[in-house]
Write a protein that holds these residues in place. Structure first.
Motif, short mmCIF file in Angstrom:
data_model
loop_
_atom_site.label_atom_id
_atom_site.label_comp_id
_atom_site.label_asym_id
_atom_site.label_seq_id
_atom_site.Cartn_x
_atom_site.Cartn_y
_atom_site.Cartn_z
N ASP A 160 2.45 13.77 -14.49
CA ASP A 160 1.13 14.16 -14.84
C ASP A 160 1.68 15.46 -14.85
O ASP A 160 1.47 16.40 -15.92
N LYS A 161 1.70 16.35 -13.95
CA LYS A 161 1.82 17.70 -13.29
C LYS A 161 2.89 18.93 -14.09
O LYS A 161 2.28 19.42 -15.23
N TYR A 162 3.81 17.79 -14.74
CA TYR A 162 5.51 18.38 -14.99
C TYR A 162 4.91 18.16 -16.61
O TYR A 162 6.28 18.01 -17.01
N ARG A 163 3.97 16.82 -16.48
CA ARG A 163 4.48 16.55 -18.35
C ARG A 163 5.42 15.85 -18.46
O ARG A 163 5.94 16.11 -19.88
N GLN A 198 0.80 -0.80 -0.37
CA GLN A 198 0.15 -0.39 -0.17
C GLN A 198 0.59 1.29 0.08
O GLN A 198 0.66 2.02 -1.08
N ARG A 199 2.24 1.37 1.07
CA ARG A 199 2.79 2.51 1.13
C ARG A 199 3.60 2.44 -0.33
O ARG A 199 3.79 3.96 -0.70
N LYS A 200 4.08 1.49 -1.39
CA LYS A 200 4.62 1.82 -2.54
C LYS A 200 3.59 2.41 -3.44
O LYS A 200 4.34 2.87 -4.34
N ALA A 201 2.65 1.30 -3.59
CA ALA A 201 1.20 2.34 -4.86
C ALA A 201 1.07 3.63 -3.92
O ALA A 201 0.80 4.18 -5.00
N GLU A 202 1.14 4.30 -3.12
CA GLU A 202 1.04 5.25 -2.17
C GLU A 202 2.64 6.79 -3.17
O GLU A 202 2.40 7.56 -3.74
N ARG A 203 3.32 5.55 -2.41
CA ARG A 203 4.33 6.36 -3.34
C ARG A 203 4.65 6.42 -4.62
O ARG A 203 4.97 7.68 -5.42
N ALA A 204 3.96 5.25 -5.51
CA ALA A 204 4.14 5.74 -6.94
C ALA A 204 2.95 6.38 -7.46
O ALA A 204 2.49 7.36 -8.30
N THR A 205 1.52 6.20 -6.93
CA THR A 205 0.24 7.66 -7.60
C THR A 205 0.92 9.12 -7.45
O THR A 205 0.73 9.34 -7.83
N LEU A 206 1.95 9.12 -5.89
CA LEU A 206 2.63 10.32 -5.98
C LEU A 206 2.86 10.07 -6.77
O LEU A 206 3.28 11.56 -7.24
N ARG A 207 4.29 9.81 -7.31
CA ARG A 207 4.94 10.61 -8.25
C ARG A 207 4.47 10.31 -9.42
O ARG A 207 4.81 11.31 -10.80
N SER A 208 3.37 9.47 -9.92
CA SER A 208 2.61 9.60 -11.22
C SER A 208 2.02 11.06 -11.22
O SER A 208 2.11 11.71 -12.27
N HIS A 209 1.65 11.56 -10.17
CA HIS A 209 1.20 13.03 -10.01
C HIS A 209 1.88 14.14 -10.57
O HIS A 209 0.89 15.10 -11.55
N PHE A 210 2.92 13.49 -9.56
CA PHE A 210 4.21 14.77 -10.73
C PHE A 210 4.10 14.55 -11.56
O PHE A 210 4.72 15.43 -12.66
N ASP A 223 2.13 23.01 -1.96
CA ASP A 223 3.45 23.36 -3.18
C ASP A 223 2.01 24.66 -5.10
O ASP A 223 1.88 24.98 -5.96
N THR A 224 0.90 23.15 -4.70
CA THR A 224 0.06 23.92 -6.00
C THR A 224 -0.58 25.40 -5.76
O THR A 224 -0.55 26.27 -6.51
N GLU A 225 -0.83 25.88 -4.06
CA GLU A 225 -1.47 26.87 -4.40
C GLU A 225 -0.22 28.44 -3.60
O GLU A 225 -0.34 29.03 -4.79
N GLU A 226 1.05 27.50 -4.44
CA GLU A 226 2.43 28.48 -4.04
C GLU A 226 2.46 28.35 -5.29
O GLU A 226 3.10 29.44 -5.79
N GLU A 227 2.48 27.75 -6.24
CA GLU A 227 2.98 27.76 -7.75
C GLU A 227 1.65 28.80 -8.23
O GLU A 227 2.21 29.56 -9.18
N GLU A 228 0.62 28.38 -7.76
CA GLU A 228 -0.56 29.60 -8.50
C GLU A 228 -0.07 31.11 -8.12
O GLU A 228 -0.61 31.67 -8.92
#
Length: 158
Positions: free
Chosen positions: A78-81, A64-76, A112-117
């Motif tokens: 997607d965010k940074y293309r 579960q922890r590995k999947a959460e980390r993978a989700t976080l990495r995939s989020h970033f 982080d998103t709020e700061e970047e906005e």
């Protein structure tokens, strides 16, 4: 204390007597693991089941922890293309597909998103300029806007 002495000396004593005196202890192969732990056979089996269950729980939490980390990495990614990673996708699928981020990580991403906005906005860009007082600039803009409203009220054409 007696248990420690028995386990330390007992094994050596059995080896010594086994080599000297015949084969009286040959049939104890099955019981040796349970008796070495100082438990009956049923207790030992229950203990082994409990160990297996605990290991399975730890493995599930780790996955579960590995999947959460993978989700976080995939989020970033997607965010940074950035290009997607197959191992992250496979880790997410191993954990059951739809994995949610822990609250702390989600909160960090939101901050982080709020700061970047803020930085991306016009006021954020102006605030980053050295020697520029945003408060005084805001006050001047408000007084100018108030003056415009008053002059518009006095205008007879409008």
């Amino acid at each position: 204390m007696a248990f420690m002495v028995k386990t330390m000396v007992g094994g050596q004593l059995k080896n010594l007597t086994g080599s000297l005196g015949g084969g009286e202890d040959k049939g104890d192969g099955d019981k040796s693991a349970a008796e070495a732990q100082g438990m009956s056979r049923e207790e030992y089996e229950e203990y082994q089941k409990q160990l297996v269950e605990e290991k399975m729980e730890r493995d599930a939490q780790f996955t579960q922890r590995k999947a959460e980390r993978a989700t976080l990495r995939s989020h970033f990614r997607d965010k940074y293309r950035l290009p997607k990673n197959e191992t992250d996708e496979s880790q997410i699928q191993m954990a059951g597909g739809d994995v949610e981020l822990p609250r702390e990580l989600a909160k960090m991403i939101e901050e982080d998103t709020e700061e970047e906005e803020e930085r991306a906005s016009v006021l954020g860009q102006l605030a980053s300029l050295p020697g520029l007082d945003i408060g005084s600039l805001k006050d001047k803009a408000q007084t100018t806007l108030g003056d415009l409203k008053q002059s518009a009220e006095k205008c007879h054409v409008m």
